[in-house]
Design a protein around this motif. Sequence first.
Motif, PDB file in Angstrom:
ATOM      1  N   PRO A 211       0.837  -1.212   0.000  1.00 11.41           N
ATOM      2  CA  PRO A 211       0.000   0.000   0.000  1.00 11.41           C
ATOM      3  C   PRO A 211       0.862   1.247   0.000  1.00 11.41           C
ATOM      4  CG  PRO A 211       0.093  -0.964   2.200  1.00 11.41           C
ATOM      5  CD  PRO A 211       0.787  -1.938   1.283  1.00 11.41           C
ATOM      6  N   LEU A 212       0.329   2.332  -0.546  1.00  7.97           N
ATOM      7  CA  LEU A 212       1.027   3.603  -0.525  1.00  7.97           C
ATOM      8  C   LEU A 212       1.086   4.145   0.893  1.00  7.97           C
ATOM      9  CD1 LEU A 212      -0.412   5.346  -3.685  1.00  7.97           C
ATOM     10  CD2 LEU A 212       1.923   4.565  -3.333  1.00  7.97           C
TER      11      LEU A 212
ATOM     12  N   PRO B 272       5.996   2.402  -5.276  1.00  9.09           N
ATOM     13  CA  PRO B 272       6.337   1.040  -5.695  1.00  9.09           C
ATOM     14  C   PRO B 272       6.243   0.910  -7.215  1.00  9.09           C
ATOM     15  CG  PRO B 272       4.941   0.981  -3.757  1.00  9.09           C
ATOM     16  CD  PRO B 272       5.000   2.420  -4.177  1.00  9.09           C
ATOM     17  N   THR B 273       7.309   0.412  -7.821  1.00 10.41           N
ATOM     18  CA  THR B 273       7.442   0.420  -9.279  1.00 10.41           C
ATOM     19  C   THR B 273       8.085  -0.867  -9.767  1.00 10.41           C
ATOM     20  OG1 THR B 273       7.724   2.833  -9.259  1.00 10.41           O
ATOM     21  CG2 THR B 273       8.468   1.675 -11.232  1.00 10.41           C
ATOM     22  N   ASP B 274       7.603  -1.375 -10.892  1.00  7.50           N
ATOM     23  CA  ASP B 274       8.312  -2.416 -11.632  1.00  7.50           C
ATOM     24  C   ASP B 274       9.066  -1.717 -12.751  1.00  7.50           C
ATOM     25  OD1 ASP B 274       7.251  -4.345 -10.028  1.00  7.50           O
ATOM     26  OD2 ASP B 274       5.759  -5.053 -11.468  1.00  7.50           O
ATOM     27  N   LEU B 275      10.378  -1.657 -12.618  1.00  2.00           N
ATOM     28  CA  LEU B 275      11.221  -0.886 -13.533  1.00  2.00           C
ATOM     29  C   LEU B 275      12.126  -1.810 -14.331  1.00  2.00           C
ATOM     30  CD1 LEU B 275      12.654   1.650 -14.631  1.00  2.00           C
ATOM     31  CD2 LEU B 275      13.990   1.696 -12.515  1.00  2.00           C
ATOM     32  N   VAL B 276      12.058  -1.724 -15.655  1.00  2.00           N
ATOM     33  CA  VAL B 276      12.924  -2.506 -16.528  1.00  2.00           C
ATOM     34  C   VAL B 276      13.684  -1.562 -17.461  1.00  2.00           C
ATOM     35  CG1 VAL B 276      13.038  -4.233 -18.363  1.00  2.00           C
ATOM     36  CG2 VAL B 276      11.432  -4.525 -16.465  1.00  2.00           C
TER      37      VAL B 276
ATOM     38  N   VAL C 147      14.380   0.406  -3.164  1.00  4.14           N
ATOM     39  CA  VAL C 147      14.426  -0.931  -3.759  1.00  4.14           C
ATOM     40  C   VAL C 147      14.006  -1.982  -2.741  1.00  4.14           C
ATOM     41  CG1 VAL C 147      15.932  -2.683  -4.804  1.00  4.14           C
ATOM     42  CG2 VAL C 147      16.220  -0.267  -5.397  1.00  4.14           C
ATOM     43  N   GLY C 148      13.175  -2.914  -3.154  1.00  5.25           N
ATOM     44  CA  GLY C 148      12.753  -3.996  -2.285  1.00  5.25           C
ATOM     45  C   GLY C 148      11.583  -4.733  -2.893  1.00  5.25           C
ATOM     46  N   PRO C 149      11.276  -5.931  -2.408  1.00  2.31           N
ATOM     47  CA  PRO C 149      10.200  -6.730  -2.994  1.00  2.31           C
ATOM     48  C   PRO C 149       8.838  -6.062  -2.898  1.00  2.31           C
ATOM     49  CG  PRO C 149      10.982  -7.680  -0.926  1.00  2.31           C
ATOM     50  CD  PRO C 149      11.956  -6.619  -1.300  1.00  2.31           C
ATOM     51  N   ASN C 150       8.632  -5.222  -1.896  1.00  2.09           N
ATOM     52  CA  ASN C 150       7.352  -4.549  -1.735  1.00  2.09           C
ATOM     53  C   ASN C 150       7.407  -3.083  -2.153  1.00  2.09           C
ATOM     54  OD1 ASN C 150       5.982  -6.816  -0.726  1.00  2.09           O
ATOM     55  ND2 ASN C 150       6.877  -6.479   1.304  1.00  2.09           N
ATOM     56  N   SER C 151       8.548  -2.646  -2.707  1.00  2.07           N
ATOM     57  CA  SER C 151       8.648  -1.271  -3.184  1.00  2.07           C
ATOM     58  C   SER C 151       9.010  -1.300  -4.670  1.00  2.07           C
ATOM     59  CB  SER C 151       9.660  -0.481  -2.345  1.00  2.07           C
ATOM     60  OG  SER C 151      10.888  -1.176  -2.239  1.00  2.07           O
ATOM     61  N   THR C 152      10.224  -0.941  -5.026  1.00  2.00           N
ATOM     62  CA  THR C 152      10.609  -0.932  -6.440  1.00  2.00           C
ATOM     63  C   THR C 152      11.465  -2.147  -6.785  1.00  2.00           C
ATOM     64  OG1 THR C 152      10.481   1.468  -6.655  1.00  2.00           O
ATOM     65  CG2 THR C 152      11.875   0.325  -8.231  1.00  2.00           C
ATOM     66  N   ARG C 153      11.110  -2.817  -7.862  1.00  2.00           N
ATOM     67  CA  ARG C 153      11.882  -3.939  -8.393  1.00  2.00           C
ATOM     68  C   ARG C 153      12.459  -3.510  -9.737  1.00  2.00           C
ATOM     69  NH1 ARG C 153       7.198  -8.604  -7.655  1.00  2.00           N
ATOM     70  NH2 ARG C 153       6.604  -8.034  -5.519  1.00  2.00           N
ATOM     71  N   VAL C 154      13.666  -3.963 -10.023  1.00  2.00           N
ATOM     72  CA  VAL C 154      14.378  -3.505 -11.226  1.00  2.00           C
ATOM     73  C   VAL C 154      14.877  -4.705 -12.025  1.00  2.00           C
ATOM     74  CG1 VAL C 154      16.305  -2.133 -12.116  1.00  2.00           C
ATOM     75  CG2 VAL C 154      15.100  -1.401 -10.041  1.00  2.00           C
ATOM     76  N   GLY C 155      14.707  -4.638 -13.347  1.00  2.37           N
ATOM     77  CA  GLY C 155      15.266  -5.609 -14.271  1.00  2.37           C
ATOM     78  C   GLY C 155      15.983  -4.891 -15.396  1.00  2.37           C
ATOM     79  N   VAL C 156      16.855  -5.600 -16.108  1.00  2.00           N
ATOM     80  CA  VAL C 156      17.590  -5.015 -17.240  1.00  2.00           C
ATOM     81  C   VAL C 156      17.564  -5.967 -18.432  1.00  2.00           C
ATOM     82  CG1 VAL C 156      19.834  -4.250 -18.103  1.00  2.00           C
ATOM     83  CG2 VAL C 156      19.119  -3.614 -15.801  1.00  2.00           C
ATOM     84  N   ILE C 157      17.169  -5.416 -19.588  1.00  2.26           N
ATOM     85  CA  ILE C 157      17.235  -6.126 -20.867  1.00  2.26           C
ATOM     86  C   ILE C 157      18.318  -5.471 -21.707  1.00  2.26           C
ATOM     87  CG2 ILE C 157      16.002  -6.627 -23.012  1.00  2.26           C
ATOM     88  CD1 ILE C 157      13.398  -6.551 -21.385  1.00  2.26           C
ATOM     89  N   ASN C 158      19.218  -6.278 -22.221  1.00  2.00           N
ATOM     90  CA  ASN C 158      20.294  -5.806 -23.091  1.00  2.00           C
ATOM     91  C   ASN C 158      19.961  -6.268 -24.508  1.00  2.00           C
ATOM     92  OD1 ASN C 158      22.692  -4.926 -24.163  1.00  2.00           O
ATOM     93  ND2 ASN C 158      23.998  -6.376 -23.066  1.00  2.00           N
TER      94      ASN C 158
ATOM     95  N   ARG D 229      -1.273  -5.769 -12.415  1.00  2.35           N
ATOM     96  CA  ARG D 229      -1.544  -4.351 -12.670  1.00  2.35           C
ATOM     97  C   ARG D 229      -2.448  -3.770 -11.594  1.00  2.35           C
ATOM     98  NH1 ARG D 229      -3.883  -2.011 -18.415  1.00  2.35           N
ATOM     99  NH2 ARG D 229      -4.020   0.185 -17.816  1.00  2.35           N
ATOM    100  N   SER D 230      -2.034  -2.616 -11.046  1.00  3.96           N
ATOM    101  CA  SER D 230      -2.764  -2.013  -9.931  1.00  3.96           C
ATOM    102  C   SER D 230      -2.455  -0.529  -9.887  1.00  3.96           C
ATOM    103  CB  SER D 230      -2.333  -2.673  -8.610  1.00  3.96           C
ATOM    104  OG  SER D 230      -2.744  -1.897  -7.507  1.00  3.96           O
ATOM    105  N   PRO D 231      -3.403   0.285  -9.435  1.00  6.27           N
ATOM    106  CA  PRO D 231      -3.113   1.720  -9.288  1.00  6.27           C
ATOM    107  C   PRO D 231      -2.123   2.019  -8.175  1.00  6.27           C
ATOM    108  CG  PRO D 231      -5.300   1.204  -8.416  1.00  6.27           C
ATOM    109  CD  PRO D 231      -4.816  -0.038  -9.110  1.00  6.27           C
ATOM    110  N   ASN D 232      -1.767   0.998  -7.383  1.00  8.03           N
ATOM    111  CA  ASN D 232      -0.853   1.213  -6.272  1.00  8.03           C
ATOM    112  C   ASN D 232       0.618   1.217  -6.666  1.00  8.03           C
ATOM    113  OD1 ASN D 232      -2.932   1.407  -4.417  1.00  8.03           O
ATOM    114  ND2 ASN D 232      -2.971  -0.799  -4.016  1.00  8.03           N
ATOM    115  N   PHE D 233       0.919   0.886  -7.891  1.00  9.18           N
ATOM    116  CA  PHE D 233       2.318   0.913  -8.314  1.00  9.18           C
ATOM    117  C   PHE D 233       2.394   1.128  -9.818  1.00  9.18           C
ATOM    118  CE2 PHE D 233       1.034  -3.499  -8.598  1.00  9.18           C
ATOM    119  CZ  PHE D 233       1.563  -3.907  -9.808  1.00  9.18           C
TER     120      PHE D 233
END
Length: 530
Positions: A8-9, A91-95, A125-136, A193-197
């Motif tokens: 939750p926010l 909270p963000t899923d960032l790639v 950064v954290g499992p319940n906040s922002t997660r980051v991935g990288v595509i090359n 997908r959710s308005p919370n992140f």
Amino acid sequence: SKSFSPAPLPSVPPPALHTCQGLAPCLPEEGQVNTSGPRLLLATLHPPAGSTTAMDRIFSALLLSLLLLLQSYGVSGAPPQPRGTLCRTKPTDLVFIIDSSRSVRPHEFEKVKVFMSQVIEGLDVGPNSTRVGVINYASAVKNEFSLKTYQTKAGLLQAVRRIEPLSTGTMTGLAIQFAISHAFSDSEGARVRSPNFNKVAIVVTDGRPQDGVQDVSARARAAGIEIFAIGVGRVDMHTLRQIASEPQDDHVDYVESYSVIEKLTHKFQEAFCVVSDLCATGDHDCEQICISTPGAYKCACKEGFTLNNDGKTCSACSGGSGSALDLVFLIDGSKSVRPENFELVKKFINQIVDSLEVSDKQAQVGLVQYSSSVRQEFPLGQFKNKKDIKAAVKKMAYMEKGTMTGQALKYLIDSSFSVLNGARPGVPKVGVVFTDGRSQDYITDAAKKAKDLGFRMFAVGVGNAVEDELREIASEPVAEHYFYTADFRTISKIGKKLQMKICIEEDPCECKSIVKFQTKVEDLINSLQQ
């Protein structure tokens, strides 16, 4: 795969009232934090056309600085404050989707990795906040690590340092499709997908893609992914616009080279920032009172003052007779500026002219353009009103050659501020130098002489401008007189600071008839003392 629940926010406190003197801006000037759905940030390597918004802002900044000139003894502008403790990332899923085609040289690819690392540094950064991935990607796509791979900032930064370029083609469309179907899938750690992140993917590319991007980008946006396009170098602007979300002024950025891509870091850190009280963190430009509401703010004035049309500054005086000022613009017309950006420079000049009281007894404006040579467009006092000055600026033809900044500074000293060219004895002299690259001649002697003669010199640099040269041109204190931005779109943030430095009048009310909004003198003095 391991699934995670969206967090939750943070709770939002009720609206708060603050007095905001001495606070500097941190978030977008509108005071509105974007908390909309998933986002895809595309960093490409080419210039966006239509970067009028940033140009507007840098021009405003220049004017702000010039304002304080007429009244600033010991007045200093405060630099933007770092993000406050209340400024947390949503909270963000960032790639990151990173182009490592053969056109990206190894040392340039290292700059992209630094850019990624700096953005990550500003995230929670954290499992319940922002997660980051990288595509090359190049001709093929390589998943460097997924959203579920690392749950700490340290682990992410180490993984980014280990990434190596692929050095083949440029299949941008394929990479975006991979992000939609794989990187943002449940199996790779993406959340429902959710308005919370948010969901964010930052794509960095340095050339025209070898496949289509329009349809796949539309599918990404339809899936709730917000797309930002950053162009570096000789970018295909049409491609960037096909990729980016609306409004494109907010979603397309440009830097001249990889060497300055890091300068966009702050913008993207703030894009992820969610705060409950913008006034408390200094994220506003209110002159007197800031009233905070969740994710936004509005300005108000103390008793006896009225809010000006800009919605931020306050006025207690009905106007004055104005002050005398001789203002000359030295404009870089070299080929690196490019025609579309030269038009933005002209718009910038005219925005400043709009805020002056032009007459024989008040402000006079002169304009000089330089490239491999120096050309006086019009001298001080030739035009007696704003309408004629603006018309002459619009007619200025682009020279499109080299960058002889030293020669231009010498011309300013020897000719522009001479009595023969309309300068008035005893009237404050202000020079504004605007450049986008390294000077091809020696500037030290001319820059020093201009300041020794008492001219107030402002230096504004864009793109590949050399910051050491800007500092050498700028008057003391240097921090108040030199400004730099990576591209023409972001110069607006410079604008407000510059606009406050054009007045030297002892009575602050006198400035109103020269520049159409109230200066923040009291706030700036407080900032300097702090």
